[in-house]
Scaffold this active site. Sequence first.
Site, PDB file in Angstrom:
ATOM      1  CG  PHE A  15      -1.875  -1.079   1.409  1.00 28.40           C
ATOM      2  CD1 PHE A  15      -2.214  -1.908   0.351  1.00 28.40           C
ATOM      3  CD2 PHE A  15      -2.475  -1.312   2.645  1.00 28.40           C
ATOM      4  CE1 PHE A  15      -3.116  -2.951   0.509  1.00 28.40           C
ATOM      5  CE2 PHE A  15      -3.383  -2.343   2.817  1.00 28.40           C
ATOM      6  CZ  PHE A  15      -3.707  -3.171   1.755  1.00 28.40           C
ATOM      7  NE  ARG A  36      11.674  -4.185   3.072  1.00 25.71           N
ATOM      8  CZ  ARG A  36      10.649  -4.876   2.551  1.00 25.71           C
ATOM      9  NH1 ARG A  36      10.893  -5.998   1.904  1.00 25.71           N
ATOM     10  NH2 ARG A  36       9.412  -4.458   2.697  1.00 25.71           N
ATOM     11  CE1 TYR A 154      -2.119  -6.788  11.097  1.00 27.04           C
ATOM     12  CE2 TYR A 154      -4.173  -7.870  10.498  1.00 27.04           C
ATOM     13  CZ  TYR A 154      -3.214  -6.894  10.267  1.00 27.04           C
ATOM     14  OH  TYR A 154      -3.357  -6.023   9.207  1.00 27.04           O
TER      15      TYR A 154
END
Length: 255
Positions: A15, A36, A154
């Site tokens: 997203f 990253r 979650y």
Amino acid sequence: MSSGTILVTGATSGFGEAIAWIFAEKGYRLIITGRRRERLEALQQALVERCSAEVLPLCFDVRSRDQVEKAIGGLEATWRTIDVLVNNAGLALGRDAVHEADPDDWSTMLETNVMGLLYVSRAVIPLMIARQSGTVINIGSIAGKEAYPGGNVYSASKFAVDALTKSMRIDLLPHRIRVCQVAPGAAETEFSHVRFKGDSEKARQVYRGFAPLRASDIAEAVWFIASRPAHVCINDMVIMPTAQASAAHLHKSEH
Ligand code: NDP
Ligand code: 8X3
């Protein structure tokens, strides 16, 4: 002249990356973040080449309050005028029943999805308050509306995002800052690859037999929310694949 400035967390895939593209196409300046670095730099280069966008990559882990404060606190004046914050960075780890799941995974999910969102918001919102304007868009989930088997922690983290979105909206009411949520159902990104810890066959199975949401579907919704006139606040948008009726009801075809 730019249309505004957006900071999107988790822009290295899924997203967040799709959101970066759509806002770049609309002429925004972008602060893209993630852990990253190579991916951030590759995305920066592509956005500059294809959209002539002004892009600032910020490499940090949202779980580290220190890294968040240094990265956002260290922004030069020209980058401090953030109009749109998208709290998107997040993850699920595992789908085991609560008595079998790994407690380390619980910590990672809660630290990322809840504390990370809070640290970033705490750093960015004062910049919006100084200008008495801004839009915060939190990426929740259908898992933050309904529980499902193995969703436990979650789901709890995304229920927290739902509650924080509502509460932040109240806190920021006097400052003309909109606080919105997008709560997607199943979308094919790197989400399941991460959830199943690199087991790509298991990840592929999640999306087999139906048409999942694409990252661009969510990016378009985020753009719609951010581009409403200042007097309009889209509080909450639940977006599901047509084949998914609830967190636990998915219609898959045999072929
Ligand atoms: P991806 O795995 O494709 O993207 C997740 C992004 O979050 C990556 O850019 C990753 O960057 C970043 N991220 C994860 N942990 C951290 C961290 N500790 N610090 C900084 N960045 C981090 O998944 P999606 O695009 O699908 O997920 C985006 C959001 O949408 C998440 O909050 C997810 O919970 C939510 N969501 C996803 C759904 C789906 O079915 N895909 C449905 C509903 C909600 P990096 O690894 O480089 O740090
Ligand atoms: C991701 C969607 O249903 O896998 O938030 O939890 S789900």
